[in-house]
Design a protein around this motif. Structure first.
Motif, PDB file in Angstrom:
ATOM      1  N   VAL A 142      15.485 -17.063 -18.158  1.00  0.00           N
ATOM      2  CA  VAL A 142      15.093 -15.848 -19.163  1.00  0.00           C
ATOM      3  C   VAL A 142      13.720 -15.506 -18.970  1.00  0.00           C
ATOM      4  O   VAL A 142      13.319 -14.377 -19.126  1.00  0.00           O
ATOM      5  N   LYS A 143      12.747 -16.309 -18.732  1.00  0.00           N
ATOM      6  CA  LYS A 143      11.366 -16.236 -18.675  1.00  0.00           C
ATOM      7  C   LYS A 143      11.107 -15.355 -17.474  1.00  0.00           C
ATOM      8  O   LYS A 143      10.280 -14.323 -17.735  1.00  0.00           O
ATOM      9  N   GLN A 144      11.661 -15.573 -16.148  1.00  0.00           N
ATOM     10  CA  GLN A 144      11.635 -14.730 -15.098  1.00  0.00           C
ATOM     11  C   GLN A 144      11.915 -13.424 -15.220  1.00  0.00           C
ATOM     12  O   GLN A 144      11.370 -12.381 -14.900  1.00  0.00           O
ATOM     13  N   GLN A 201      23.698 -20.406 -18.376  1.00  0.00           N
ATOM     14  CA  GLN A 201      23.781 -21.763 -18.299  1.00  0.00           C
ATOM     15  C   GLN A 201      22.377 -22.425 -18.772  1.00  0.00           C
ATOM     16  O   GLN A 201      21.292 -21.896 -18.406  1.00  0.00           O
ATOM     17  N   VAL A 202      22.657 -23.456 -19.259  1.00  0.00           N
ATOM     18  CA  VAL A 202      21.664 -24.285 -20.036  1.00  0.00           C
ATOM     19  C   VAL A 202      21.254 -25.462 -19.196  1.00  0.00           C
ATOM     20  O   VAL A 202      22.164 -26.501 -19.131  1.00  0.00           O
ATOM     21  N   ILE A 203      20.165 -25.777 -18.573  1.00  0.00           N
ATOM     22  CA  ILE A 203      19.883 -26.871 -17.534  1.00  0.00           C
ATOM     23  C   ILE A 203      18.581 -27.185 -17.939  1.00  0.00           C
ATOM     24  O   ILE A 203      17.600 -26.693 -17.757  1.00  0.00           O
ATOM     25  N   ASP A 204      18.459 -28.447 -18.523  1.00  0.00           N
ATOM     26  CA  ASP A 204      17.363 -28.936 -19.052  1.00  0.00           C
ATOM     27  C   ASP A 204      16.571 -28.281 -20.010  1.00  0.00           C
ATOM     28  O   ASP A 204      15.275 -28.109 -19.913  1.00  0.00           O
ATOM     29  N   GLY A 205      17.403 -27.532 -20.811  1.00  0.00           N
ATOM     30  CA  GLY A 205      16.770 -26.685 -22.000  1.00  0.00           C
ATOM     31  C   GLY A 205      16.133 -25.354 -21.654  1.00  0.00           C
ATOM     32  O   GLY A 205      15.682 -24.782 -22.538  1.00  0.00           O
TER      33      GLY A 205
END
Length: 65
Positions: A4-6, A36-40
């Motif tokens: 999301v940041k990218q 997808q949520v991976i490692d937060g």
């Protein structure tokens, strides 16, 4: 897949704006299965990016009297 940041950085918007857009009435259902949520960290696949871009490319209509 991108985070999301990218996505926010590439489009010159805030991360909060992306999250608000993702939680919109119409997009939330369409994005199901594409985030997808991976490692937060939330990751967007190509379809999620297309859905978010589609909404961003709509220009508001301005009525002048």
């Amino acid at each position: 897949m991108i985070t999301v940041k990218q996505y926010a950085d590439e489009r010159g918007i805030t991360i909060q704006a992306v999250h608000q857009s993702m939680n919109g009435k119409r997009k939330k259902e369409r994005l199901d299965g594409h985030v997808q949520v991976i490692d937060g960290i939330k990751w967007l696949d190509e379809e999620a990016v297309a859905i978010l871009d589609e909404a961003r490319n709509k220009s508001p209509i301005v009525w002048e009297k």
